[in-house]
Design a protein around this motif. Structure first.
Motif, PDB file in Angstrom:
ATOM      1  N   VAL A  63       0.844  -1.201   0.000  1.00 42.38           N
ATOM      2  CA  VAL A  63       0.000   0.000   0.000  1.00 42.38           C
ATOM      3  C   VAL A  63       0.873   1.243   0.000  1.00 42.38           C
ATOM      4  CG1 VAL A  63      -1.591   1.360   1.428  1.00 42.38           C
ATOM      5  CG2 VAL A  63      -2.016  -1.073   1.059  1.00 42.38           C
ATOM      6  N   LEU A  64       1.965   1.177   0.733  1.00 41.72           N
ATOM      7  CA  LEU A  64       2.861   2.327   0.859  1.00 41.72           C
ATOM      8  C   LEU A  64       3.927   2.383  -0.224  1.00 41.72           C
ATOM      9  CD1 LEU A  64       3.375   2.029   4.694  1.00 41.72           C
ATOM     10  CD2 LEU A  64       1.847   3.593   3.507  1.00 41.72           C
ATOM     11  N   SER A  65       4.344   1.232  -0.738  1.00 41.04           N
ATOM     12  CA  SER A  65       5.504   1.233  -1.633  1.00 41.04           C
ATOM     13  C   SER A  65       5.164   1.092  -3.112  1.00 41.04           C
ATOM     14  CB  SER A  65       6.474   0.117  -1.238  1.00 41.04           C
ATOM     15  OG  SER A  65       5.848  -1.147  -1.371  1.00 41.04           O
ATOM     16  N   ASP A  66       3.966   0.612  -3.448  1.00 35.24           N
ATOM     17  CA  ASP A  66       3.615   0.499  -4.869  1.00 35.24           C
ATOM     18  C   ASP A  66       3.643   1.882  -5.509  1.00 35.24           C
ATOM     19  OD1 ASP A  66       3.353  -2.210  -4.686  1.00 35.24           O
ATOM     20  OD2 ASP A  66       1.167  -2.248  -4.893  1.00 35.24           O
ATOM     21  N   PRO A  67       4.126   1.965  -6.726  1.00 38.86           N
ATOM     22  CA  PRO A  67       4.255   3.277  -7.382  1.00 38.86           C
ATOM     23  C   PRO A  67       2.906   3.968  -7.597  1.00 38.86           C
ATOM     24  CG  PRO A  67       5.102   1.506  -8.794  1.00 38.86           C
ATOM     25  CD  PRO A  67       4.578   0.876  -7.561  1.00 38.86           C
ATOM     26  N   VAL A  68       2.972   5.278  -7.560  1.00 42.32           N
ATOM     27  CA  VAL A  68       1.821   6.134  -7.848  1.00 42.32           C
ATOM     28  C   VAL A  68       2.141   6.842  -9.164  1.00 42.32           C
ATOM     29  CG1 VAL A  68       0.483   8.115  -7.035  1.00 42.32           C
ATOM     30  CG2 VAL A  68       1.346   6.439  -5.398  1.00 42.32           C
ATOM     31  N   PRO A  69       1.191   6.863 -10.096  1.00 36.21           N
ATOM     32  CA  PRO A  69       1.477   7.513 -11.380  1.00 36.21           C
ATOM     33  C   PRO A  69       1.946   8.958 -11.197  1.00 36.21           C
ATOM     34  CG  PRO A  69      -0.627   6.355 -11.469  1.00 36.21           C
ATOM     35  CD  PRO A  69      -0.167   6.325 -10.041  1.00 36.21           C
ATOM     36  N   GLU A  70       2.863   9.361 -12.062  1.00 31.04           N
ATOM     37  CA  GLU A  70       3.371  10.727 -12.011  1.00 31.04           C
ATOM     38  C   GLU A  70       2.209  11.710 -12.123  1.00 31.04           C
ATOM     39  OE1 GLU A  70       6.468  13.564 -14.437  1.00 31.04           O
ATOM     40  OE2 GLU A  70       6.810  11.398 -14.403  1.00 31.04           O
ATOM     41  N   GLY A  71       2.247  12.737 -11.293  1.00 33.63           N
ATOM     42  CA  GLY A  71       1.207  13.744 -11.294  1.00 33.63           C
ATOM     43  C   GLY A  71       0.005  13.406 -10.431  1.00 33.63           C
ATOM     44  N   SER A  72       0.036  12.225  -9.827  1.00 33.02           N
ATOM     45  CA  SER A  72      -1.065  11.811  -8.956  1.00 33.02           C
ATOM     46  C   SER A  72      -0.667  11.927  -7.496  1.00 33.02           C
ATOM     47  CB  SER A  72      -1.457  10.359  -9.244  1.00 33.02           C
ATOM     48  OG  SER A  72      -2.005  10.233 -10.523  1.00 33.02           O
ATOM     49  N   ARG A  73      -1.690  11.981  -6.655  1.00 36.76           N
ATOM     50  CA  ARG A  73      -1.478  12.002  -5.210  1.00 36.76           C
ATOM     51  C   ARG A  73      -1.994  10.699  -4.627  1.00 36.76           C
ATOM     52  NH1 ARG A  73      -0.519  17.089  -2.466  1.00 36.76           N
ATOM     53  NH2 ARG A  73      -0.214  18.640  -4.068  1.00 36.76           N
ATOM     54  N   LEU A  74      -1.330  10.248  -3.579  1.00 35.44           N
ATOM     55  CA  LEU A  74      -1.726   9.044  -2.869  1.00 35.44           C
ATOM     56  C   LEU A  74      -2.486   9.430  -1.615  1.00 35.44           C
ATOM     57  CD1 LEU A  74      -1.651   5.982  -2.357  1.00 35.44           C
ATOM     58  CD2 LEU A  74       0.590   6.340  -1.274  1.00 35.44           C
ATOM     59  N   VAL A  75      -3.673   8.858  -1.440  1.00 35.33           N
ATOM     60  CA  VAL A  75      -4.446   9.041  -0.221  1.00 35.33           C
ATOM     61  C   VAL A  75      -4.655   7.655   0.378  1.00 35.33           C
ATOM     62  CG1 VAL A  75      -6.648   9.755   0.783  1.00 35.33           C
ATOM     63  CG2 VAL A  75      -5.627  11.101  -1.072  1.00 35.33           C
ATOM     64  N   ILE A  76      -4.128   7.470   1.569  1.00 30.61           N
ATOM     65  CA  ILE A  76      -4.292   6.206   2.276  1.00 30.61           C
ATOM     66  C   ILE A  76      -5.354   6.406   3.343  1.00 30.61           C
ATOM     67  CG2 ILE A  76      -3.186   4.474   3.733  1.00 30.61           C
ATOM     68  CD1 ILE A  76      -0.516   5.324   2.378  1.00 30.61           C
ATOM     69  N   VAL A  77      -6.369   5.553   3.300  1.00 33.36           N
ATOM     70  CA  VAL A  77      -7.423   5.596   4.301  1.00 33.36           C
ATOM     71  C   VAL A  77      -7.257   4.327   5.129  1.00 33.36           C
ATOM     72  CG1 VAL A  77      -9.876   5.882   4.725  1.00 33.36           C
ATOM     73  CG2 VAL A  77      -8.884   6.814   2.636  1.00 33.36           C
ATOM     74  N   SER A  78      -7.096   4.506   6.432  1.00 31.64           N
ATOM     75  CA  SER A  78      -6.691   3.393   7.279  1.00 31.64           C
ATOM     76  C   SER A  78      -7.454   3.358   8.592  1.00 31.64           C
ATOM     77  CB  SER A  78      -5.198   3.544   7.594  1.00 31.64           C
ATOM     78  OG  SER A  78      -4.758   2.570   8.510  1.00 31.64           O
ATOM     79  N   THR A  79      -7.591   2.149   9.091  1.00 33.66           N
ATOM     80  CA  THR A  79      -7.995   2.001  10.478  1.00 33.66           C
ATOM     81  C   THR A  79      -6.714   2.129  11.300  1.00 33.66           C
ATOM     82  OG1 THR A  79      -7.701  -0.390  10.395  1.00 33.66           O
ATOM     83  CG2 THR A  79      -9.907   0.459   9.910  1.00 33.66           C
ATOM     84  N   PRO A  80      -6.804   2.566  12.548  1.00 31.00           N
ATOM     85  CA  PRO A  80      -5.580   2.685  13.354  1.00 31.00           C
ATOM     86  C   PRO A  80      -4.816   1.359  13.440  1.00 31.00           C
ATOM     87  CG  PRO A  80      -7.335   3.900  14.402  1.00 31.00           C
ATOM     88  CD  PRO A  80      -7.959   3.137  13.243  1.00 31.00           C
ATOM     89  N   ILE A  81      -5.520   0.257  13.575  1.00 28.27           N
ATOM     90  CA  ILE A  81      -4.845  -1.036  13.662  1.00 28.27           C
ATOM     91  C   ILE A  81      -4.190  -1.419  12.340  1.00 28.27           C
ATOM     92  CG2 ILE A  81      -6.825  -2.510  13.101  1.00 28.27           C
ATOM     93  CD1 ILE A  81      -4.290  -3.208  15.894  1.00 28.27           C
ATOM     94  N   GLY A  82      -4.700  -0.888  11.239  1.00 27.77           N
ATOM     95  CA  GLY A  82      -4.116  -1.161   9.926  1.00 27.77           C
ATOM     96  C   GLY A  82      -2.703  -0.645   9.794  1.00 27.77           C
ATOM     97  N   MET A  83      -2.360   0.365  10.579  1.00 23.11           N
ATOM     98  CA  MET A  83      -1.022   0.954  10.526  1.00 23.11           C
ATOM     99  C   MET A  83      -0.029   0.263  11.451  1.00 23.11           C
ATOM    100  SD  MET A  83      -0.471   3.238   8.326  1.00 23.11           S
ATOM    101  CE  MET A  83       1.058   3.856   8.987  1.00 23.11           C
ATOM    102  N   SER A  84      -0.468  -0.699  12.222  1.00 23.89           N
ATOM    103  CA  SER A  84       0.410  -1.376  13.183  1.00 23.89           C
ATOM    104  C   SER A  84       1.640  -1.953  12.506  1.00 23.89           C
ATOM    105  CB  SER A  84      -0.340  -2.502  13.892  1.00 23.89           C
ATOM    106  OG  SER A  84      -1.393  -1.981  14.643  1.00 23.89           O
TER     107      SER A  84
END
Length: 92
Positions: free
Chosen positions: A49-70
Motif C-alpha cells: 500500500v505504501l511502496s507500490d508506485p503512484v502515477p506521475e502527477g497523482s497524489r496518494l491518499v491512504i485511508v486506514s484504520t488505526p490497527i491497519g497501521m500497526s
C-alpha cells in the motif's frame, strides 16, 4: 493519511472524497490514488500500500484504520486526518 474507525468508513471516505473532487473540478479524482490499509491485510500487502508506485502527477491518499497501521513506518506523509465520531444516547 486518513484514519477512520472501520472498513465501512474507509469506503465512505474514499467515495465521498472522490465525489467532492469531481464536484469541484470534473476529472480531478482521476489524479488521486486511493488505497485502504486495514488489519486483515498481510504485512506484505500493507507494505505494498505504501511502496507500490503512484502515477506521475497523482497524489496518494491512504485511508486506514488505526490497527491497519500497526508495525508500518513510512516517510513522505504530508497530512494526517483522524476522523473521530462520538455517539451518545439522549435521555428523552
Amino acid at each position: 493519511m486518513v484514519f477512520v474507525a472501520g472498513d465501512k468508513e474507509i469506503k465512505y471516505v474514499m467515495a465521498a472524497t472522490a465525489d467532492m473532487l469531481e464536484a469541484r473540478e470534473k476529472g480531478s479524482s482521476k489524479n488521486v490514488v486511493f488505497r485502504k490499509l486495514i488489519s486483515t491485510l498481510t504485512m506484505r500487502e500493507r507494505k505494498a500500500v505504501l511502496s507500490d508506485p503512484v502515477p506521475e502527477g497523482s497524489r496518494l491518499v491512504i485511508v486506514s484504520t488505526p490497527i491497519g497501521m500497526s508495525g508500518i513506518k513510512f516517510e513522505g506523509c504530508t497530512l494526517v486526518v483522524a476522523v473521530c465520531c462520538c455517539t451518545h444516547d439522549r435521555a428523552t
